[in-house]
Design a protein around this motif. Structure first.
Motif, PDB file in Angstrom:
ATOM      1  N   UNK A   1       0.866  -1.190   0.000  1.00 13.76           N
ATOM      2  CA  UNK A   1       0.000   0.000   0.000  1.00 13.76           C
ATOM      3  C   UNK A   1       0.890   1.223   0.000  1.00 13.76           C
ATOM      4  N   UNK A   2       0.396   2.322  -0.573  1.00 10.93           N
ATOM      5  CA  UNK A   2       1.136   3.573  -0.498  1.00 10.93           C
ATOM      6  C   UNK A   2       1.095   4.329  -1.802  1.00 10.93           C
ATOM      7  N   UNK A   3       2.179   5.069  -2.071  1.00 10.91           N
ATOM      8  CA  UNK A   3       2.267   5.919  -3.250  1.00 10.91           C
ATOM      9  C   UNK A   3       3.013   7.185  -2.908  1.00 10.91           C
ATOM     10  N   UNK A   4       2.536   8.289  -3.457  1.00  6.76           N
ATOM     11  CA  UNK A   4       3.187   9.572  -3.217  1.00  6.76           C
ATOM     12  C   UNK A   4       2.946  10.041  -1.787  1.00  6.76           C
ATOM     13  N   UNK A   5       4.019  10.412  -1.100  1.00  5.30           N
ATOM     14  CA  UNK A   5       3.910  10.725   0.323  1.00  5.30           C
ATOM     15  C   UNK A   5       3.076  11.965   0.582  1.00  5.30           C
ATOM     16  N   UNK A   6       3.193  12.979  -0.287  1.00  2.00           N
ATOM     17  CA  UNK A   6       2.384  14.175  -0.074  1.00  2.00           C
ATOM     18  C   UNK A   6       0.896  13.844  -0.154  1.00  2.00           C
ATOM     19  N   UNK A   7       0.518  12.986  -1.098  1.00  2.00           N
ATOM     20  CA  UNK A   7      -0.896  12.609  -1.242  1.00  2.00           C
ATOM     21  C   UNK A   7      -1.334  11.735  -0.074  1.00  2.00           C
ATOM     22  N   UNK A   8      -0.466  10.845   0.384  1.00  2.00           N
ATOM     23  CA  UNK A   8      -0.802  10.050   1.569  1.00  2.00           C
ATOM     24  C   UNK A   8      -1.125  10.957   2.741  1.00  2.00           C
ATOM     25  N   UNK A   9      -0.355  12.021   2.909  1.00  2.00           N
ATOM     26  CA  UNK A   9      -0.634  12.976   3.991  1.00  2.00           C
ATOM     27  C   UNK A   9      -2.018  13.589   3.831  1.00  2.00           C
ATOM     28  N   UNK A  10      -2.365  13.969   2.597  1.00  2.00           N
ATOM     29  CA  UNK A  10      -3.698  14.543   2.361  1.00  2.00           C
ATOM     30  C   UNK A  10      -4.792  13.532   2.664  1.00  2.00           C
ATOM     31  N   UNK A  11      -4.579  12.286   2.249  1.00  2.00           N
ATOM     32  CA  UNK A  11      -5.576  11.246   2.501  1.00  2.00           C
ATOM     33  C   UNK A  11      -5.793  11.033   3.988  1.00  2.00           C
ATOM     34  N   UNK A  12      -4.725  11.077   4.752  1.00  2.00           N
ATOM     35  CA  UNK A  12      -4.859  10.928   6.196  1.00  2.00           C
ATOM     36  C   UNK A  12      -5.608  12.111   6.788  1.00  2.00           C
ATOM     37  N   UNK A  13      -5.326  13.305   6.296  1.00  2.00           N
ATOM     38  CA  UNK A  13      -6.045  14.491   6.787  1.00  2.00           C
ATOM     39  C   UNK A  13      -7.530  14.420   6.447  1.00  2.00           C
ATOM     40  N   UNK A  14      -7.852  13.856   5.281  1.00  2.00           N
ATOM     41  CA  UNK A  14      -9.250  13.734   4.863  1.00  2.00           C
ATOM     42  C   UNK A  14      -9.925  12.495   5.442  1.00  2.00           C
ATOM     43  N   UNK A  15      -9.183  11.716   6.249  1.00  2.00           N
ATOM     44  CA  UNK A  15      -9.717  10.517   6.911  1.00  2.00           C
ATOM     45  C   UNK A  15     -10.196   9.488   5.893  1.00  2.00           C
TER      46      UNK A  15
END
Length: 350
Positions: free
Chosen positions: A213-227
């Motif tokens: 699982x994963x991908x681009x770290x900046x987008x992962x951060x956004x996904x976590x912020x958006x729950x």
């Protein structure tokens, strides 16, 4: 909070001659640079033997999130379409996935290929139980000046058409300097490559195998912020893939994202962590070789600091040719990845 992910379902592979959707679920770059896009399409037809099918928003520069989602669902719902490829990344796909019905994506599962901002879709498909693939940009890698890199093409061909284990190999040369697509010479000139030193390994001498699982770290951060990421427990024993974009986030920010994943209880669930070679050049930051090396050293140190604090038992490997790299190797999201720190080999299951 996003619900725990659905168990993965089989994703049938296309065959040469099949129709595949080519979509712009992030930025509509084909409208700006049609010559680069057309070169990518030509190679999709001529070198991979597939029949590209466009949708209304593929060449639309300012399509709405709802319209882009409608095209995605139409591609997944069409039984004649056997794979879906993104033209390029972007920065607002997080607004598109909210319009998607996971049941449509799962009803006729088919492989999706994309990276960067397409991490949003990779995550949505992962939670819908559909295997997808990090990499395979029609414009950036298939449309590459001169020719598609042979390592990229081999990996993409294997991911598209075969099922089974594929061993990744470290590149001897890599590039992160890109050409200006406004210049017609971008079709024929090859971006510069430079010698690279292979992978860097840290952590225990162990063999870890688990779903990726994963991908681009900046987008992962956004996904976590958006729950939009499932509970930490859902990732126990998985392999984490991370890489950074041409926006070149500072090492401090990279550490903070990973620290927050650690505080969430997420980072420590992964048995292995694979890190792409950090992109260290862009048009507004034209680093020379010394500055590139310094930037990458800082990035490794930031990741290592977070992993040693929150995931000390994980096998950690730096400088894979994934994401914003040339060549670009394809990594499955949802399928197993085997990280062998004993023999220092990495294999992915396509």
């Amino acid at each position: 909070m996003a619900a725990p992910r659905t168990p993965m379902v089989g994703t049938p592979k296309p065959r040469p001659g099949d129709r595949v959707a080519v979509l712009s679920p992030s930025h509509g770059s084909p409208a700006q640079f049609p010559h680069v896009y057309e070169q990518g399409l030509a190679r999709l037809r001529d070198e991979l033997g597939l029949v590209p099918v466009e949708y209304p928003t593929t060449r639309a520069e300012h399509a709405s999130a709802a319209d882009r989602a409608r095209d995605l669902e139409a591609a997944f719902a069409d039984p004649s379409i056997r794979a879906v490829l993104a033209t390029i990344g972007g920065e607002d796909q997080i607004t598109v996935v909210a319009h998607l019905d996971p049941a449509v994506l799962r009803a006729d599962p088919k492989p999706f290929f994309g990276y960067s901002d397409n991490t949003n879709l990779l995550n949505a498909l992962f939670h819908a139980g559909v295997v997808s693939y990090h990499g395979g940009s029609v414009m950036v890698h298939l449309g590459r000046g001169g020719s598609t890199h042979p390592a990229t093409l081999d990996s993409l061909r294997a991911a598209l058409f075969t099922e089974g284990w594929y061993e990744l190999s470290p590149a001897t040369e890599s590039g992160d300097e890109v050409l200006n697509w406004s210049d017609p010479a971008a079709l024929t000139r090859t971006s510069p490559l430079e010698p690279v030193g292979g992978w860097h390994w840290y952590g225990p001498s162990a063999v870890v195998e688990g779903p990726c699982w994963g991908g681009n770290l900046e987008i992962i951060s956004w996904l976590l912020q958006a729950d939009r990421v499932g509970p930490a427990e859902a990732f126990a024993g998985h392999v984490l893939l991370i890489e950074t974009s041409e926006e070149m986030p500072p090492a401090t920010e990279v550490f903070r994202v990973l620290r927050n994943m650690g505080e969430r209880g997420l980072l420590g669930k992964f048995g292995a962590i694979l890190v792409g070679r950090a992109k260290a050049w862009n048009f507004d930051r034209r680093n020379d070789a010394t500055a590139k090396a310094a930037y990458r050293d800082e990035q490794r140190a930031a990741v290592l600091r977070a992993v040693r604090t929150y995931a000390p038992a994980a096998v950690l490997v730096f400088d894979l040719d994934v994401g914003h790299t040339d060549p670009q190797l394809i990594v499955p999201i949802g399928n197993p990845v085997r990280v062998d720190a004993v023999d220092r080999r990495i294999s992915v299951y396509y």
